[in-house]
Scaffold this motif. Structure first.
Motif, PDB file in Angstrom:
ATOM      1  N   GLU A   2       0.825  -1.196   0.000  1.00 20.38           N
ATOM      2  CA  GLU A   2       0.000   0.000   0.000  1.00 20.38           C
ATOM      3  C   GLU A   2       0.867   1.257   0.000  1.00 20.38           C
ATOM      4  O   GLU A   2       2.038   1.236   0.379  1.00 20.38           O
ATOM      5  N   SER A   3       0.240   2.372  -0.417  1.00 23.19           N
ATOM      6  CA  SER A   3       0.967   3.638  -0.531  1.00 23.19           C
ATOM      7  C   SER A   3       1.580   4.061   0.799  1.00 23.19           C
ATOM      8  O   SER A   3       2.748   4.463   0.868  1.00 23.19           O
ATOM      9  N   THR A   4       0.792   3.970   1.883  1.00 20.18           N
ATOM     10  CA  THR A   4       1.291   4.394   3.193  1.00 20.18           C
ATOM     11  C   THR A   4       2.464   3.535   3.639  1.00 20.18           C
ATOM     12  O   THR A   4       3.466   4.040   4.165  1.00 20.18           O
ATOM     13  N   GLN A   5       2.359   2.226   3.426  1.00 22.61           N
ATOM     14  CA  GLN A   5       3.446   1.325   3.815  1.00 22.61           C
ATOM     15  C   GLN A   5       4.710   1.612   3.014  1.00 22.61           C
ATOM     16  O   GLN A   5       5.820   1.592   3.562  1.00 22.61           O
ATOM     17  N   LEU A   6       4.549   1.893   1.727  1.00 23.22           N
ATOM     18  CA  LEU A   6       5.708   2.199   0.885  1.00 23.22           C
ATOM     19  C   LEU A   6       6.366   3.501   1.320  1.00 23.22           C
ATOM     20  O   LEU A   6       7.598   3.610   1.354  1.00 23.22           O
ATOM     21  N   MET A  49       9.164   4.654  -7.204  1.00 21.36           N
ATOM     22  CA  MET A  49       7.901   3.895  -7.274  1.00 21.36           C
ATOM     23  C   MET A  49       6.728   4.743  -6.792  1.00 21.36           C
ATOM     24  O   MET A  49       5.642   4.738  -7.410  1.00 21.36           O
ATOM     25  N   LEU A  50       6.929   5.463  -5.695  1.00 23.02           N
ATOM     26  CA  LEU A  50       5.862   6.323  -5.192  1.00 23.02           C
ATOM     27  C   LEU A  50       5.562   7.463  -6.151  1.00 23.02           C
ATOM     28  O   LEU A  50       4.392   7.787  -6.402  1.00 23.02           O
ATOM     29  N   ALA A  51       6.613   8.089  -6.684  1.00 23.59           N
ATOM     30  CA  ALA A  51       6.425   9.263  -7.526  1.00 23.59           C
ATOM     31  C   ALA A  51       5.797   8.924  -8.862  1.00 23.59           C
ATOM     32  O   ALA A  51       4.947   9.666  -9.367  1.00 23.59           O
ATOM     33  N   TYR A  52       6.197   7.796  -9.430  1.00 14.51           N
ATOM     34  CA  TYR A  52       5.740   7.447 -10.771  1.00 14.51           C
ATOM     35  C   TYR A  52       4.616   6.410 -10.783  1.00 14.51           C
ATOM     36  O   TYR A  52       4.077   6.094 -11.839  1.00 14.51           O
ATOM     37  N   LEU A  83       7.654  14.935  -6.576  1.00 10.23           N
ATOM     38  CA  LEU A  83       8.767  15.467  -7.353  1.00 10.23           C
ATOM     39  C   LEU A  83      10.006  15.622  -6.480  1.00 10.23           C
ATOM     40  O   LEU A  83      11.121  15.233  -6.862  1.00 10.23           O
ATOM     41  N   MET A  84       9.826  16.185  -5.283  1.00  7.31           N
ATOM     42  CA  MET A  84      10.946  16.382  -4.359  1.00  7.31           C
ATOM     43  C   MET A  84      11.517  15.044  -3.896  1.00  7.31           C
ATOM     44  O   MET A  84      12.742  14.875  -3.802  1.00  7.31           O
ATOM     45  N   LEU A  85      10.650  14.083  -3.616  1.00  5.13           N
ATOM     46  CA  LEU A  85      11.101  12.774  -3.150  1.00  5.13           C
ATOM     47  C   LEU A  85      11.935  12.063  -4.209  1.00  5.13           C
ATOM     48  O   LEU A  85      12.984  11.476  -3.897  1.00  5.13           O
ATOM     49  N   ALA A  86      11.479  12.111  -5.463  1.00  4.98           N
ATOM     50  CA  ALA A  86      12.234  11.475  -6.538  1.00  4.98           C
ATOM     51  C   ALA A  86      13.618  12.098  -6.682  1.00  4.98           C
ATOM     52  O   ALA A  86      14.622  11.397  -6.863  1.00  4.98           O
ATOM     53  N   MET A  87      13.689  13.433  -6.582  1.00  2.00           N
ATOM     54  CA  MET A  87      14.981  14.111  -6.694  1.00  2.00           C
ATOM     55  C   MET A  87      15.903  13.730  -5.536  1.00  2.00           C
ATOM     56  O   MET A  87      17.074  13.382  -5.741  1.00  2.00           O
ATOM     57  N   VAL A  88      15.397  13.789  -4.294  1.00  4.22           N
ATOM     58  CA  VAL A  88      16.223  13.468  -3.129  1.00  4.22           C
ATOM     59  C   VAL A  88      16.719  12.025  -3.212  1.00  4.22           C
ATOM     60  O   VAL A  88      17.896  11.742  -2.934  1.00  4.22           O
ATOM     61  N   GLY A  89      15.848  11.109  -3.615  1.00  2.00           N
ATOM     62  CA  GLY A  89      16.229   9.704  -3.690  1.00  2.00           C
ATOM     63  C   GLY A  89      17.296   9.422  -4.720  1.00  2.00           C
ATOM     64  O   GLY A  89      18.312   8.786  -4.433  1.00  2.00           O
ATOM     65  N   VAL A  90      17.102   9.907  -5.941  1.00  2.00           N
ATOM     66  CA  VAL A  90      18.038   9.614  -7.032  1.00  2.00           C
ATOM     67  C   VAL A  90      19.367  10.322  -6.820  1.00  2.00           C
ATOM     68  O   VAL A  90      20.445   9.708  -6.907  1.00  2.00           O
ATOM     69  N   VAL A  91      19.327  11.615  -6.540  1.00  2.00           N
ATOM     70  CA  VAL A  91      20.569  12.371  -6.336  1.00  2.00           C
ATOM     71  C   VAL A  91      21.287  11.868  -5.084  1.00  2.00           C
ATOM     72  O   VAL A  91      22.520  11.720  -5.078  1.00  2.00           O
ATOM     73  N   GLY A  92      20.548  11.591  -4.021  1.00  2.00           N
ATOM     74  CA  GLY A  92      21.154  11.079  -2.805  1.00  2.00           C
ATOM     75  C   GLY A  92      21.860   9.756  -3.027  1.00  2.00           C
ATOM     76  O   GLY A  92      22.963   9.530  -2.493  1.00  2.00           O
ATOM     77  N   PHE A  93      21.270   8.875  -3.813  1.00  2.00           N
ATOM     78  CA  PHE A  93      21.910   7.591  -4.101  1.00  2.00           C
ATOM     79  C   PHE A  93      23.197   7.779  -4.910  1.00  2.00           C
ATOM     80  O   PHE A  93      24.215   7.137  -4.631  1.00  2.00           O
ATOM     81  N   CYS A  94      23.170   8.662  -5.901  1.00  2.00           N
ATOM     82  CA  CYS A  94      24.381   8.942  -6.686  1.00  2.00           C
ATOM     83  C   CYS A  94      25.511   9.443  -5.779  1.00  2.00           C
ATOM     84  O   CYS A  94      26.672   9.041  -5.936  1.00  2.00           O
ATOM     85  N   ILE A  95      25.171  10.298  -4.828  1.00  2.00           N
ATOM     86  CA  ILE A  95      26.191  10.858  -3.931  1.00  2.00           C
ATOM     87  C   ILE A  95      26.715   9.790  -2.975  1.00  2.00           C
ATOM     88  O   ILE A  95      27.912   9.760  -2.654  1.00  2.00           O
ATOM     89  N   HIS A  96      25.853   8.877  -2.526  1.00  2.00           N
ATOM     90  CA  HIS A  96      26.314   7.774  -1.682  1.00  2.00           C
ATOM     91  C   HIS A  96      27.307   6.894  -2.433  1.00  2.00           C
ATOM     92  O   HIS A  96      28.348   6.507  -1.878  1.00  2.00           O
ATOM     93  N   VAL A  97      26.989   6.572  -3.677  1.00  2.00           N
ATOM     94  CA  VAL A  97      27.897   5.736  -4.468  1.00  2.00           C
ATOM     95  C   VAL A  97      29.232   6.450  -4.668  1.00  2.00           C
ATOM     96  O   VAL A  97      30.306   5.852  -4.531  1.00  2.00           O
ATOM     97  N   PHE A  98      29.179   7.739  -4.991  1.00  2.00           N
ATOM     98  CA  PHE A  98      30.405   8.520  -5.151  1.00  2.00           C
ATOM     99  C   PHE A  98      31.233   8.510  -3.870  1.00  2.00           C
ATOM    100  O   PHE A  98      32.468   8.412  -3.901  1.00  2.00           O
ATOM    101  N   SER A  99      30.556   8.561  -2.736  1.00  2.00           N
ATOM    102  CA  SER A  99      31.249   8.601  -1.438  1.00  2.00           C
ATOM    103  C   SER A  99      32.012   7.314  -1.162  1.00  2.00           C
ATOM    104  O   SER A  99      33.008   7.324  -0.425  1.00  2.00           O
TER     105      SER A  99
END
Length: 623
Positions: A2-6, A49-52, A83-99
């Motif tokens: 469900e949406s809330t659980q996700l 998944m939530l955003a799209y 929109l904000m969640l998708a940006m934070v998730g994708v950019v945040g993951f890229c920065i974690h990998v770079f780290s």
């Protein structure tokens, strides 16, 4: 699911990661880094998944109640949050990998990745919050995690000072934010965002005080004048921290919060916000011109671009024609969020690219000691070139579309603001091309740049991903759009200009700025502006340092002396007269009382009779 659980899975995953690292993995840096990165990967996947996935919902749960007063915790997931969640998730993951690559040899890697996880949890809480109280709680957690990450190199005095400065300056803005929340509850009887919107739609009276006090929070988090002084110093933290917190996400929280409370805005408040953003954009661009540290050039660039977003929001609504009818759109919200998303992509790319340069040059950060890196670091060079083209507004790159939306809105609403923002755009082109030209071209100007090398896959793959996003993030519709029709609630508010004049203006801005940079600078060890116009260089340096000088003067000459006066009064009045004085009086009374205990029964009988007489006189009304 469900949406809330996700949504709860997305929110709580980084909290679990941070908790496990803090309790069990403090000495296992490699394992901690993989756990934190895996958590960021989960956030990216579930966030997308939530955003799209068509998940749009609002849910709330009562936390506690006291009489008629109650506080709830909940999630408001609309197009803006998605929109904000998708940006934070994708950019945040890229920065974690770079780290993983950048922090590979760091002895305190576990602490660093634990800090990244607690930051991601805090930022996601702001994005998902359905009320101002919940937003404020996570707002303060973001400040706490920012303090930890800026102070990662805690053995350096400069890092410790920078973290304290960031923490204190943000508390000033947050105090105003808290008062605004209390006033909002007093005015509407609720701090729930949807309920406030309903009250406003029902004709509730609005004043400028509430939105301006709430704006104080954005003034600190998004580093607007006069609370901007912490952001350049925050570059003392590791470069991935600069990318995640001070370019893509945390500093964008203030813009996001403003868009959340847009219903509270009145004309007077918007006018103040507009001019603060405009002045910040210009001031920061002027400061960036005289920077030699590659990260501080990008820091002042971030300040300037945040000023663009704040100015865009302050420009407010716009009347447009649609299907032969005029309609009002929240153009300020659309333009600010559009530039927030594109800026997150290309500025994260630029910061990570600068991190790759610093790593390849053995931690050298002075651009005048670099040079010749285009051939030695080809992937970094190409990706950073894409980032530079995006930020200067080259047509068909993401920054072109979002900056055009802001300039078009300014042209329609305020010619004065439009003129300042166009001049700022010229300065942006000037200092970014200057940085790119001096860093990557010419001969190597230090031993570090002579032995520079390209970074590994952990650092170059995120650069490539962000470079692609820096190109396509400006495509809100069309075959290259990464958005589809999932965020039309935000994109429908974006003002668009049409015609060839848009491209001509953008190319003219780029041409003037880049032309001046090529004319003034050569890839050499000296600053061309300082050599050719020392008076201008000195003046701009003084402008850059003016706020710190003023604040230091205030602290040392006024605040410290006032604190000394309070300490003196405390020692004399409280500790001396009241505490010690009362103690002395009690001591004297005790000495007198002890003198009465003579051990004679006859004396005690006389005292007893005296007491009876006094009691009789009091009862009979004699006293």
């Amino acid at each position: 699911m469900e949406s809330t659980q996700l949504a709860l899975l997305t929110l709580l995953t980084p909290l679990v990661s941070a908790t496990v690292i803090a309790l069990f993995l403090r000495r296992a840096g490699a394992l901690a880094s993989y756990l934190s990165t895996a958590a960021a990967g989960v956030i990216a996947v579930t966030g997308v998944m939530l955003a799209y996935g068509g998940h749009r919902f609002e849910v709330s749960h009562e936390w506690f109640a006291f009489g008629d007063f109650s506080l709830s915790l909940g999630i408001k997931f609309d197009d803006l949050a998605a929109l904000m969640l998708a940006m934070v998730g994708v950019v945040g993951f890229c920065i974690h990998v770079f780290s993983l690559g950048y922090m590979h040899d760091d002895q305190a890697k576990a602490r660093f990745f634990g800090g990244l996880s607690i930051f991601m949890f805090s930022m996601l809480g702001i994005v998902l919050a359905d009320n101002l109280f919940m937003m404020f709680v996570f707002w303060e957690l973001v400040g706490f995690s920012s303090y930890l990450l800026i102070n990662h190199y805690c053995h350096k005095q400069s890092a410790a000072d920078a973290s304290k400065k960031a923490f204190i300056v943000n508390r000033i803005g947050d105090f105003g934010f808290l008062i605004g929340i209390l006033m909002c509850y007093y005015a509407f009887g609720t701090v729930n965002l949807s309920e406030i919107a309903t009250e406003v739609a029902g004709g509730a009276m609005l004043s400028a005080a509430i939105p301006l006090l709430l704006f104080c929070g954005a003034l600190g988090k998004s580093a607007q004048m006069p609370l901007h002084v912490w952001l350049p110093d925050a570059m003392e933290g590791p470069t991935p921290v600069s990318a995640l917190i001070h370019a893509a996400t945390m500093v964008a929280a203030g813009i996001y919060m403003l868009c959340r409370i847009e219903v509270l805005m009145v004309a007077d408040a918007l006018n103040v916000i507009m001019w603060i953003g405009t002045i910040t954009a210009l001031y920061a661009a002027l400061c960036a011109i005289v920077q030699s540290d590659i990260k501080k050039v990008l820091a002042y660039s971030t300040l300037s671009q945040l000023g663009y977003m704040v100015a865009a929001f302050g420009l407010g609504s716009l009347v447009v024609e649609h299907d032969g009818h005029e309609m009002m759109i929240a153009a300020g919200v659309g333009a600010a969020m559009f530039h927030l998303i594109t800026h997150a992509c290309f500025k994260a790319l630029l910061f990570l690219g600068s991190g790759s340069v610093i790593h390849g040059c053995h931690h050298e950060q002075n651009i005048f000691k670099m040079g010749g890196l285009a051939k030695k670091m080809k992937i970094t060079f190409v990706t950073m070139t894409i980032g530079v083209l995006a930020i200067v507004g080259m047509p068909f790159f993401s920054g072109f579309y979002s900056k055009d939306a802001i300039l078009h809105l300014a042209q329609a609403k305020s010619p004065n603001v439009f003129g300042v923002l166009v001049f700022t755009a010229v300065l942006t082109s000037f200092y970014m091309v200057r940085m790119w030209w001096i860093t990557f071209f010419g001969e190597a100007r230090s031993e570090e740049s002579k032995t520079a090398h390209e970074s590994g896959l952990a650092m170059t793959v995120p650069l490539i991903v962000l470079a692609v996003l820096a190109i396509v993030a400006g495509q809100t519709h069309g075959p290259l759009s990464p958005y589809g029709h999932h965020f039309d609630g935000v994109w429908s508010q974006i003002p668009h200009a049409e015609g060839i004049s848009v491209y001509v203006m953008s190319l003219a801005i780029l041409g003037i700025g880049a032309g001046l940079a090529f004319a003034l600078y050569k890839p050499s060890a000296s600053d061309g502006l300082a050599t050719k116009s020392p008076a201008l260089f000195t003046g701009l340096t003084a402008v850059k340092e003016s706020f710190d000088v003023a604040y230091n003067y205030y602290v040392t000459k006024i605040q410290d002396r006032f604190a000394m006066l309070l300490n003196f009064l405390e020692q004399i009045l409280l500790a001396g007269l009241i505490v010690r004085g009362l103690a002395g009086f009690v001591g004297l009374f005790g000495i007198g009382a002890r003198a009465l205990h003579v051990g004679s029964l006859h004396a005690y009988v006389y005292w007893f009779l005296l007491g009876v007489i006094m009691l009789w006189g009091f009862a009979g009304g004699l006293f």
